[in-house]
Design an enzyme around this catalytic site. Structure first.
Site, short mmCIF file in Angstrom:
data_model
loop_
_atom_site.label_atom_id
_atom_site.label_comp_id
_atom_site.label_asym_id
_atom_site.label_seq_id
_atom_site.Cartn_x
_atom_site.Cartn_y
_atom_site.Cartn_z
N SER A 1 -54.98 -3.57 47.20
CA SER A 1 -54.49 -4.15 48.22
C SER A 1 -55.81 -3.78 48.96
O SER A 1 -56.44 -3.12 49.28
CB SER A 1 -53.52 -3.40 48.58
OG SER A 1 -53.60 -2.61 49.67
N LYS A 2 -55.97 -5.36 49.52
CA LYS A 2 -56.88 -5.17 50.39
C LYS A 2 -56.84 -4.22 52.14
O LYS A 2 -58.00 -3.16 52.13
CB LYS A 2 -57.00 -6.33 51.12
CG LYS A 2 -58.58 -7.02 52.71
CD LYS A 2 -59.06 -7.59 52.04
CE LYS A 2 -60.09 -8.37 53.52
NZ LYS A 2 -60.24 -8.92 53.82
N ARG A 3 -55.55 -3.97 52.22
CA ARG A 3 -55.53 -3.43 53.15
C ARG A 3 -55.93 -1.88 53.04
O ARG A 3 -57.01 -0.93 53.74
CB ARG A 3 -53.73 -3.43 54.25
CG ARG A 3 -53.72 -2.29 55.31
CD ARG A 3 -52.33 -3.27 55.62
NE ARG A 3 -50.60 -3.31 53.88
CZ ARG A 3 -50.52 -2.78 54.08
NH1 ARG A 3 -50.32 -1.51 54.08
NH2 ARG A 3 -49.35 -2.89 52.55
N LYS A 4 -55.36 -1.61 52.40
CA LYS A 4 -55.74 0.26 50.97
C LYS A 4 -57.59 0.38 51.17
O LYS A 4 -57.48 1.66 50.68
CB LYS A 4 -54.73 0.15 50.28
CG LYS A 4 -54.64 1.78 50.39
CD LYS A 4 -53.41 2.52 49.26
CE LYS A 4 -54.09 4.27 49.04
NZ LYS A 4 -52.69 4.10 48.19
N GLY B 1 -59.71 -2.13 51.13
CA GLY B 1 -60.54 -3.37 51.25
C GLY B 1 -61.51 -3.43 49.98
O GLY B 1 -60.89 -4.60 50.12
#
Ligand code: GLU
Length: 295
Positions: free
Chosen positions: A212-215, A217
């Site tokens: 995921s982008k949140r985790k 980047g």
């Protein structure tokens, strides 16, 4: 007389709310390969009903990426934001038939939404990858399908678009599996045939968490790998192997070769771990092949 074989139509419906995620590239790829293998069409639709988060620059970059990868769409490009009148027609019909209703919500300030009248039943579907999936839809209650007759929400728009485009196979990430029962209920209410579903395993990071982008980047976006110099051929080849295997020792494939050997039946159920080292290896192999070809 022999019954004419139904034309296979798949779709890739990105939401233009960010750069193209590597998982969505794989989804697009499987849809493309499956359609082409069966002499069918691969449709692209921009899911931009979320006006606040959808951006033209993301749409442009997604379309440019598909082109760079060589995943050519069939037919015209659809935009959900241009289809409000179409959704309205279906919504009105659902309301007239008492299958949906306008409800006044009193949370915070008063506002009206359109809720689907849930028939509260078991929905069962045969997922081409996961087998029989059953859901008790009672827990979904009378879910909201539109903010108003002019503002449909995701589930309604998806069902109407898939119906109107004659989509036969919905191939998408497993994160959408919980959306399927709602979408089947809406299909039944509007009298649309049910497409076949294939929910793909998630792509995982090395620690087995969802990519995921949140985790993780920037390393979740296609652009990251493109900027690092990986070729479209290598990215396609590597992503095809992420969650699928040909059942032979062969690991290096061109897109036409993939179209030849791909089989949804060989897509795995379990999550697939993204391994950049393997991508780099595939990239070198394609690079060397290119050198041989150009000699
Ligand atoms: N727009 C959705 C997404 O980008 C896809 C919906 C679908 O495949 O049904 O995740």
């Amino acid at each position: 007389m022999e019954k004419e074989k139904e034309k296979i139509v798949t779709r890739f419906p990105p939401s233009p709310t960010g750069p193209l995620h590597i998982g969505n590239v794989r989804t697009a790829l499987y849809n493309y390969i499956f359609a082409k293998k069966n002499g069918g069409d691969f449709i692209v639709r921009i899911e931009d009903t979320d006006k606040a988060r959808s951006k033209k620059e993301y749409e442009d970059s997604i379309l440019e990426s598909l082109e760079w990868l060589g995943l050519k769409r069939d037919g015209e490009l659809l935009h959900q934001s241009e289809r409000t009148e179409i959704y309205k027609k279906y919504l009105q019909k659902l309301i007239d038939e008492n299958k949906a209703y306008i409800s006044t919500e009193t949370e915070g300030e008063n506002r009206e939404v359109v809720r689907f009248r849930n028939p509260n039943k078991f929905v069962q579907f045969d997922d081409l990858i996961r087998g029989t999936v059953e859901f008790d839809t009672t827990e979904l209650k009378d879910f909201v399908i539109a903010k108003s007759v002019d503002e449909p929400l995701y589930h309604l728009a998806v069902v109407i678009d898939d119906f109107e485009s004659g989509i036969t196979h919905v191939i998408r990430g497993e994160d959408h599996i919980s959306n399927t029962p709602r979408q089947i209920l809406i299909q039944e209410a509007i009298g649309a045939p049910r497409p076949l579903y294939a929910h793909l395993p998630l792509i995982l990071a090395r620690d087995r968490s969802k990519l995921s982008k949140r985790k993780h980047g920037e390393s979740v976006s296609l652009g990251y790998y493109r900027d690092k110099g990986y070729s479209p051929e290598a990215i396609i080849n590597y992503l095809a192997l992420l969650g699928w295997n040909p059942g032979t020792e062969q690991e290096i494939f061109t897109l036409p070769e993939l179209i030849n050997v791909f089989d949804l039946k060989r897509v795995h159920k379990g999550g697939a771990i993204f391994d950049e080292k393997k991508l780099a290896w595939v990239n070198r192999k394609h690079f060397n092949l290119g050198k041989i070809r150009n000699k």
